[in-house]
Design a protein around this motif. Structure first.
Motif, PDB file in Angstrom:
ATOM      1  N   SER A 213      40.240  -9.036 -14.740  1.00  0.00           N
ATOM      2  CA  SER A 213      39.948  -9.315 -16.036  1.00  0.00           C
ATOM      3  C   SER A 213      40.213 -11.150 -15.916  1.00  0.00           C
ATOM      4  O   SER A 213      39.862 -11.691 -16.858  1.00  0.00           O
ATOM      5  N   GLY A 214      40.309 -11.902 -15.017  1.00  0.00           N
ATOM      6  CA  GLY A 214      40.720 -14.079 -15.016  1.00  0.00           C
ATOM      7  C   GLY A 214      41.894 -13.841 -16.527  1.00  0.00           C
ATOM      8  O   GLY A 214      42.344 -13.080 -16.753  1.00  0.00           O
ATOM      9  N   SER A 215      42.585 -15.290 -14.954  1.00  0.00           N
ATOM     10  CA  SER A 215      43.810 -15.544 -15.382  1.00  0.00           C
ATOM     11  C   SER A 215      43.634 -17.535 -15.411  1.00  0.00           C
ATOM     12  O   SER A 215      42.852 -17.411 -15.208  1.00  0.00           O
ATOM     13  N   LEU A 216      44.888 -17.427 -16.836  1.00  0.00           N
ATOM     14  CA  LEU A 216      44.185 -18.733 -17.367  1.00  0.00           C
ATOM     15  C   LEU A 216      45.633 -19.612 -16.750  1.00  0.00           C
ATOM     16  O   LEU A 216      46.090 -20.104 -16.887  1.00  0.00           O
ATOM     17  N   GLU A 217      46.453 -19.086 -15.809  1.00  0.00           N
ATOM     18  CA  GLU A 217      47.515 -19.468 -15.093  1.00  0.00           C
ATOM     19  C   GLU A 217      47.231 -20.899 -14.803  1.00  0.00           C
ATOM     20  O   GLU A 217      48.259 -21.964 -15.149  1.00  0.00           O
TER      21      GLU A 217
ATOM     22  N   GLY B  67      55.499 -10.539 -13.477  1.00  0.00           N
ATOM     23  CA  GLY B  67      54.992  -9.285 -14.669  1.00  0.00           C
ATOM     24  C   GLY B  67      53.629  -8.630 -14.549  1.00  0.00           C
ATOM     25  O   GLY B  67      53.218  -9.058 -13.401  1.00  0.00           O
ATOM     26  N   THR B  68      53.252  -8.287 -16.052  1.00  0.00           N
ATOM     27  CA  THR B  68      52.149  -7.316 -15.934  1.00  0.00           C
ATOM     28  C   THR B  68      51.242  -8.528 -15.832  1.00  0.00           C
ATOM     29  O   THR B  68      49.919  -8.175 -15.471  1.00  0.00           O
ATOM     30  N   LEU B  69      50.794  -9.732 -16.387  1.00  0.00           N
ATOM     31  CA  LEU B  69      49.997 -10.511 -16.587  1.00  0.00           C
ATOM     32  C   LEU B  69      50.925 -11.727 -15.491  1.00  0.00           C
ATOM     33  O   LEU B  69      50.990 -12.485 -15.991  1.00  0.00           O
TER      34      LEU B  69
ATOM     35  N   ILE C 151      54.329  -5.202 -12.781  1.00  0.00           N
ATOM     36  CA  ILE C 151      55.764  -4.404 -13.113  1.00  0.00           C
ATOM     37  C   ILE C 151      55.545  -4.836 -14.686  1.00  0.00           C
ATOM     38  O   ILE C 151      56.127  -6.559 -14.922  1.00  0.00           O
ATOM     39  N   SER C 152      56.149  -4.355 -15.375  1.00  0.00           N
ATOM     40  CA  SER C 152      56.671  -4.257 -16.878  1.00  0.00           C
ATOM     41  C   SER C 152      57.984  -4.798 -17.034  1.00  0.00           C
ATOM     42  O   SER C 152      58.894  -4.165 -16.821  1.00  0.00           O
TER      43      SER C 152
END
Length: 616
Positions: A55-59, A384-386, A511-512
């Protein structure tokens, strides 16, 4: 591949090829430090790694932006999952590379496009050319059975876009050797117009092959030679060391040709808070030599540690543009380390614990304290989840913890209006690292919740970990079953607990917050029943905090050669000092107090010796 190039290597992965966001951000920072502060003319960054999911990460978006602002061309592997692609390789800011085999067909594992159709990917401001429109990969390169170096020396063959990316970076280096003035846009245009294309990949460009398979000979052939003079920035520095107001910026350039000419230089600020007081001026550039020019710059209303972009324009019969990045002020220390010689650990301003070292081997992916008051109200800096959570923000810089050889604390806040104090300390030669986490209710409401500590321990090779659970001792141990680590890493709560549990990563990750809350409250509790990649949680008994109230949770991290946990004895943690006039008591901030007024950590001075006391 480029015989005139030198390689600068920054390590972001551990022995067993694991990393975390903290180490990766620090790796980017080190590259910028070398480029800006140390004068190394780094021009290309090769990233044979990925993060997040498809989904893509902006980290790492800002990190890559800073590379671009500093004149560094980023080249990244796109990933080895055929049904999608990964960041940072899918950023429009980078050259994302897929893999082909020896027959010039796409490798079955090579990631495909398009890039994620969301902001900022779909913002044309960042596109490498006007009609890019989420194209990935940008190019492809050999990535199947490629001969490469091996860990420990020698050579081996390997496959993956991680091999395709450095091949492409090497071609870019060849292009820059021929013409060092090339910008990212120049390189992208020449590289993508110099590829080989094949009937089975038509039409080009597409989201399988991009513009085609790279061709080093064509790319260098199509790179224009310098016309006359070629002044290119090599390094820059602030004369007095720190840009903090009105300062002089010295820029060192090199003319890569044998011609001499008069050049018009102008410096342009890319930030409205910074002005360039030196007007454009002419300078006679010497042939085949380096030279320096100075500009007076002024900045105000800027936070320490912010980067300010500049553009240096050199105009002659042609013109060149050089990107320059200058940090303002002295950036606050992002992390501190505690080193007892037996154990070493680092923690950040935002509450992330990382790089737990024993004998030089890292045994921790990431850890964080947490406070949870409901399913949707968990503040932590763990996974986390993202990607990784970042609920804590620093409200101050690191301060030295008094009375201990190595100790630091930092105050933090969160989005729920609570205040936190994270502190850690250690003693030379000790096998224990001590941490505490204080939450203060700074809201006008009464709050009930749990304090806890989450840790993803990677002891040796992560997939070969096994654990031991000692609920009565509030303790967990992790060891390796394959001999990749000798001994055990343990975590023990010094405060009363409501839960001590293992978390199987393959079951619960990502993990949420709602699942974290169930672990904090004790609704979820598991023993390590198999060999796997495990995390752990230790949480406190429930606290009810009225406005202004505080609660604290203590843990210690330790090494043990055997699968045993220390015995908790109150006699080791309390002192009766009320009738001893020679005893002085201090709290963790260094403030002298009359007695142990409430639960917490204190430092007691007896004669000339300080002793730590934990009052529960």
């Amino acid at each position: 591949m480029a015989p005139g190039a030198k390689i600068a290597v920054v390590r972001i992965f551990g022995t067993y090829v694991t990393s975390n966001e903290v180490s990766t951000h620090l790796g980017f920072s080190k590259i910028l430090e070398w480029k800006i502060d140390s004068g190394y003319n780094i021009r290309i960054y090769n990233g044979s790694w990925k993060t997040g999911d498809t989904s893509g990460s902006l980290e790492y978006w800002n990190d890559v932006m800073l590379l671009r602002m500093a004149g560094i061309i980023p080249v990244f592997a796109l990933g080895n999952t055929w049904y999608g692609n990964f960041s940072p390789g899918n950023y429009p800011l980078v050259i994302g590379v897929g893999a082909t085999n020896s027959g010039d067909t796409l490798a079955g594992f090579s990631s495909r496009g398009p890039a994620p159709n969301k902001n900022p990917w779909n913002d044309p401001t960042y596109w490498p050319f006007p009609t890019w429109n989420l194209l990935k990969p940008d190019v492809v390169a050999p990535g199947v059975s490629v001969l490469t170096t091996d860990i420990g020396g020698g050579f081996r063959t390997a496959s993956g876009t991680s091999l395709s990316s450095p091949i492409t970076a090497g071609i870019v280096a060849l292009m820059l050797q021929k013409n060092p003035s090339l910008t990212f846009q120049d390189v992208y245009r020449i590289l993508t117009s110099s590829t080989d294309t094949f009937p089975w990949g038509s039409p080009y460009p597409n989201n399988l092959y991009g513009f085609g398979r790279v061709n080093a000979w064509k790319a260098v052939k199509n790179t224009p030679s310098p016309s006359t003079v070629l002044p290119v920035v090599v390094s820059w520095r602030i004369k007095d060391g720190i840009f903090d107001g009105l300062d002089s910026l010295t820029i060192t350039l090199k003319n890569y040709t044998s011609d001499s000419s008069t050049v018009l230089f102008s410096l342009i600020s890319g930030d409205g808070r910074v002005s360039v007081n030196t007007p454009p001026f002419t300078f006679t550039v010497p042939p085949n030599d380096t030279f320096s020019i100075d500009f007076e710059i002024y900045g105000s209303s800027i936070e320490d540690g912010e980067y300010i972009p500049f553009v240096l324009r050199a105009q002659f019969s042609d013109s060149t543009i050089n990107n320059i990045l200058v940090p303002f002020g002295k950036a606050p220390k992002e992390f501190v380390s505690i080193d007892t010689t037996l154990l070493k650990i680092s923690f950040t301003r935002t509450g992330k614990l990382f790089k737990l070292l024993y004998n030089g081997l890292s045994n921790l992916y990431l850890a964080s304290f947490a406070f949870g008051s409901d399913y949707d109200k968990v503040s932590d800096a763990w996974v986390g989840t993202l990607g990784n959570d970042r609920d804590f923000y620093p409200t101050d810089t690191f301060k030295t913890l008094p009375f201990v050889p190595q100790g630091y604390y930092i105050t933090q806040g969160d989005t729920f209006g609570l205040s936190y104090n994270l502190f850690g300390y250690g003693y030379g030669g000790d096998s224990f690292l001590n941490f505490g986490f204080v939450v203060k209710n700074t809201t006008p409401f009464t709050i009930s919740g749990y304090l806890g500590f989450f840790a993803d321990l990677d002891v040796g090779r992560p997939s070969k970990d096994t654990g031991f659970l000692f609920p009565s001792l509030r303790c967990v141990l992790m060891g390796a079953t394959d001999g990749s680590f000798s001994g055990y890493i343990g975590i023990q709560a010094l405060s009363p607990t409501s839960n001590v549990s293992f978390i199987r990563n393959s079951t619960w990750f990502p993990i949420s917050d709602s699942v974290k809350f169930l672990f904090l409250r004790g609704d979820l509790n598991f023993a390590p029943d198999t060999i796997a990649d495990w995390s752990v949680v230790l949480s406190s008994e429930p606290y009810t905090l009225n406005p202004g109230d505080s609660a604290i949770f203590y843990i210690r991290i330790f090494y043990s050669s055997t699968p045993t946990c220390p015995i908790l004895t109150l006699s080791e943690e309390k002192l009766a000092t009320k009738d001893n006039s020679k005893v002085e008591i201090y709290d963790v901030s260094g403030r002298k107090v009359s007695n142990f007024k409430k639960k917490g950590v204190y430092f007691v001075k007896e004669e000339r010796r300080f002793r730590k006391v934990v009052v529960r």
